[in-house]
Motif scaffolding. Structure first.
Motif, PDB file in Angstrom:
ATOM      1  N   UNK A 193      -2.292  25.940   1.125  1.00  0.00           N
ATOM      2  CA  UNK A 193      -3.493  25.117   0.867  1.00  0.00           C
ATOM      3  C   UNK A 193      -3.210  23.900  -0.002  1.00  0.00           C
ATOM      4  N   UNK A 194      -2.245  24.009  -0.915  1.00  0.00           N
ATOM      5  CA  UNK A 194      -1.902  22.858  -1.752  1.00  0.00           C
ATOM      6  C   UNK A 194      -1.288  21.753  -0.903  1.00  0.00           C
ATOM      7  N   UNK A 195      -0.372  22.125  -0.016  1.00  0.00           N
ATOM      8  CA  UNK A 195       0.262  21.142   0.864  1.00  0.00           C
ATOM      9  C   UNK A 195      -0.765  20.483   1.781  1.00  0.00           C
ATOM     10  N   UNK A 196      -1.741  21.251   2.220  1.00  0.00           N
ATOM     11  CA  UNK A 196      -2.777  20.681   3.084  1.00  0.00           C
ATOM     12  C   UNK A 196      -3.543  19.573   2.374  1.00  0.00           C
ATOM     13  N   UNK A 197      -3.896  19.815   1.130  1.00  0.00           N
ATOM     14  CA  UNK A 197      -4.623  18.803   0.357  1.00  0.00           C
ATOM     15  C   UNK A 197      -3.757  17.575   0.128  1.00  0.00           C
ATOM     16  N   UNK A 198      -2.494  17.781  -0.215  1.00  0.00           N
ATOM     17  CA  UNK A 198      -1.590  16.655  -0.455  1.00  0.00           C
ATOM     18  C   UNK A 198      -1.421  15.825   0.811  1.00  0.00           C
ATOM     19  N   UNK A 199      -1.280  16.485   1.960  1.00  0.00           N
ATOM     20  CA  UNK A 199      -1.153  15.750   3.211  1.00  0.00           C
ATOM     21  C   UNK A 199      -2.368  14.902   3.520  1.00  0.00           C
ATOM     22  N   UNK A 200      -3.553  15.434   3.242  1.00  0.00           N
ATOM     23  CA  UNK A 200      -4.771  14.657   3.455  1.00  0.00           C
ATOM     24  C   UNK A 200      -4.837  13.461   2.508  1.00  0.00           C
ATOM     25  N   UNK A 201      -4.388  13.657   1.275  1.00  0.00           N
ATOM     26  CA  UNK A 201      -4.409  12.558   0.305  1.00  0.00           C
ATOM     27  C   UNK A 201      -3.490  11.422   0.723  1.00  0.00           C
ATOM     28  N   UNK A 202      -2.350  11.753   1.349  1.00  0.00           N
ATOM     29  CA  UNK A 202      -1.430  10.704   1.806  1.00  0.00           C
ATOM     30  C   UNK A 202      -2.133   9.782   2.787  1.00  0.00           C
ATOM     31  N   UNK A 203      -2.825  10.366   3.759  1.00  0.00           N
ATOM     32  CA  UNK A 203      -3.536   9.554   4.740  1.00  0.00           C
ATOM     33  C   UNK A 203      -4.666   8.757   4.100  1.00  0.00           C
ATOM     34  N   UNK A 204      -5.384   9.385   3.178  1.00  0.00           N
ATOM     35  CA  UNK A 204      -6.490   8.695   2.502  1.00  0.00           C
ATOM     36  C   UNK A 204      -5.971   7.504   1.705  1.00  0.00           C
ATOM     37  N   UNK A 261       0.827  -1.202   0.000  1.00  0.00           N
ATOM     38  CA  UNK A 261       0.000   0.000   0.000  1.00  0.00           C
ATOM     39  C   UNK A 261       0.862   1.252   0.000  1.00  0.00           C
ATOM     40  N   UNK A 262       1.991   1.215   0.722  1.00  0.00           N
ATOM     41  CA  UNK A 262       2.887   2.363   0.743  1.00  0.00           C
ATOM     42  C   UNK A 262       3.460   2.673  -0.630  1.00  0.00           C
ATOM     43  N   UNK A 263       3.803   1.639  -1.390  1.00  0.00           N
ATOM     44  CA  UNK A 263       4.317   1.847  -2.742  1.00  0.00           C
ATOM     45  C   UNK A 263       3.246   2.472  -3.643  1.00  0.00           C
ATOM     46  N   UNK A 264       2.017   1.966  -3.531  1.00  0.00           N
ATOM     47  CA  UNK A 264       0.919   2.532  -4.315  1.00  0.00           C
ATOM     48  C   UNK A 264       0.720   3.999  -3.952  1.00  0.00           C
ATOM     49  N   UNK A 265       0.706   4.298  -2.650  1.00  0.00           N
ATOM     50  CA  UNK A 265       0.493   5.675  -2.208  1.00  0.00           C
ATOM     51  C   UNK A 265       1.624   6.588  -2.643  1.00  0.00           C
ATOM     52  N   UNK A 266       2.864   6.113  -2.524  1.00  0.00           N
ATOM     53  CA  UNK A 266       4.024   6.942  -2.861  1.00  0.00           C
ATOM     54  C   UNK A 266       4.026   7.316  -4.340  1.00  0.00           C
ATOM     55  N   UNK A 267       3.859   6.325  -5.209  1.00  0.00           N
ATOM     56  CA  UNK A 267       3.870   6.602  -6.649  1.00  0.00           C
ATOM     57  C   UNK A 267       2.676   7.472  -7.034  1.00  0.00           C
ATOM     58  N   UNK A 268       1.527   7.219  -6.415  1.00  0.00           N
ATOM     59  CA  UNK A 268       0.343   8.025  -6.708  1.00  0.00           C
ATOM     60  C   UNK A 268       0.573   9.486  -6.328  1.00  0.00           C
ATOM     61  N   UNK A 269       1.182   9.723  -5.182  1.00  0.00           N
ATOM     62  CA  UNK A 269       1.447  11.101  -4.748  1.00  0.00           C
ATOM     63  C   UNK A 269       2.446  11.773  -5.686  1.00  0.00           C
ATOM     64  N   UNK A 270       3.482  11.042  -6.106  1.00  0.00           N
ATOM     65  CA  UNK A 270       4.467  11.619  -7.036  1.00  0.00           C
ATOM     66  C   UNK A 270       3.787  12.010  -8.352  1.00  0.00           C
TER      67      UNK A 270
END
Length: 321
Positions: free
Chosen positions: A240-251, A100-109
């Motif tokens: 505000x952009x960083x806030x959204x990205x941080x929430x997406x990491x947890x999601x 799941x971490x790999x999926x999340x990491x690549x998705x965030x990048x």
């Protein structure tokens, strides 16, 4: 307010939040309808058999003692054992969390590389084709649910092939090629929604900064558009952009259930789904707490970074979201 005091208050609030969340998780899991003894023993089990299973799992102890034992185990890395399979929860997490971490990491990048430029283009060229395209992509990505996107991707791949296949997951140490290829489709599905969310929020953040007085003053001074974006827009729109990205990491770490189920990926999402069906308390409460920790820590780091970018946040006591 000094930056040290402000940061300490943020850390203290994060710790209190985690304590409260742990209590809510522990209570909610035990208030879930149904009982795992019904799944383990069946409806014809005798009261003596049920009492024996409850005693073996430690659920006959006082509720406060159960909570303290669980919390102390979390601090030591002992998350207990699955009530159903009697397998160590920590060992299962160690196997599934990297997936799941790999999926999340690549998705965030992918989200950062595509969503932020798309949002900037939609904001800076709001009247042109780039702005219209960005708004259309954002609207489609946000409105389409993950299960529909996943089903559409499965249909396309099954029909056209494209060198990809659904399922066929293999651990990295067994077959690295199959490991990465099995994660391509889940990453594509998750990236579509994440890119749309980040692009939309980036567009809104940039457009809000563009109408601020200091930007208008820079335009009046004759500064070039590129200079204005680099020196006035980027920094002010970052919070505000960083806030959204941080929430997406947890999601992404806690909410990839549908995608992992559709593409048969043994990650944290599918593991939690199975545990919910079995009422396996040890897995459910540890997995949800992990997602909460990721969300709180990500929010804390975002607040600290946003404060460094915009010290005015210390004066307002919040963040520009």
């Amino acid at each position: 307010m000094s930056i040290v005091l402000w940061s300490l208050r943020r850390v203290g609030a994060a710790l209190l939040t985690l304590v409260g969340v742990s209590v809510l998780i522990f209570a909610s899991v035990r208030l879930m309808p149904g009982d795992y003894t019904d799944l383990v023993l069946g409806p014809l089990a005798t009261p003596e058999q049920r009492a024996l299973v409850v005693a073996e799992s430690g659920l006959d102890a006082p509720i406060v003692e159960q909570y303290l034992r669980w919390v102390s185990g979390v601090f030591t890395g002992d998350l207990g054992y699955s009530f159903v399979s009697n397998v160590s929860v920590a060992e299962e997490f160690a196997t599934r969390l990297p997936v799941t971490g790999m999926i999340a990491l690549v998705t965030i990048v992918v989200t950062l590389l595509v969503g932020i430029p798309l949002g900037f283009a939609a904001a800076l060229r709001s009247e042109g084709s780039a702005g219209a395209t960005g708004r259309l992509i954002s609207a489609l990505g946000i409105s389409l649910p993950e299960f529909l996107l996943a089903g559409l991707v499965v249909f396309i791949v099954s029909t056209l092939g494209l060198g990809l296949s659904v399922g066929g997951f293999a651990p990295f140490d067994v077959d690295p090629g199959r490991f990465f290829s099995s994660l391509v489709l889940p990453i594509v599905v998750l990236s579509i929604g994440c890119v749309a969310v980040v692009a939309r929020n980036t567009r809104d953040a940039v457009m809000n900064v563009l109408v601020e007085p200091h930007v208008q003053a820079a335009v009046a001074r004759g500064e070039t558009p590129g200079f204005i974006v680099r020196h006035h827009v980027l920094r002010n729109a970052a919070a505000p952009i960083l806030t959204v990205v941080g929430a997406l990491v947890a999601v992404l770490l806690g909410g990839t259930v549908i995608v992992e189920f559709v593409f048969d990926v043994p990650g944290m999402g599918s593991y939690l789904q199975t545990a919910l069906g079995r009422r396996d308390y040890a897995i459910i409460q540890s997995a949800v707490l992990l997602a909460a920790i990721v969300f709180v820590v990500a929010s804390l780091l975002i607040d600290l970074v946003a404060n460094a970018l915009d010290p005015r946040l210390r004066l307002t006591g919040g963040s520009r979201r």
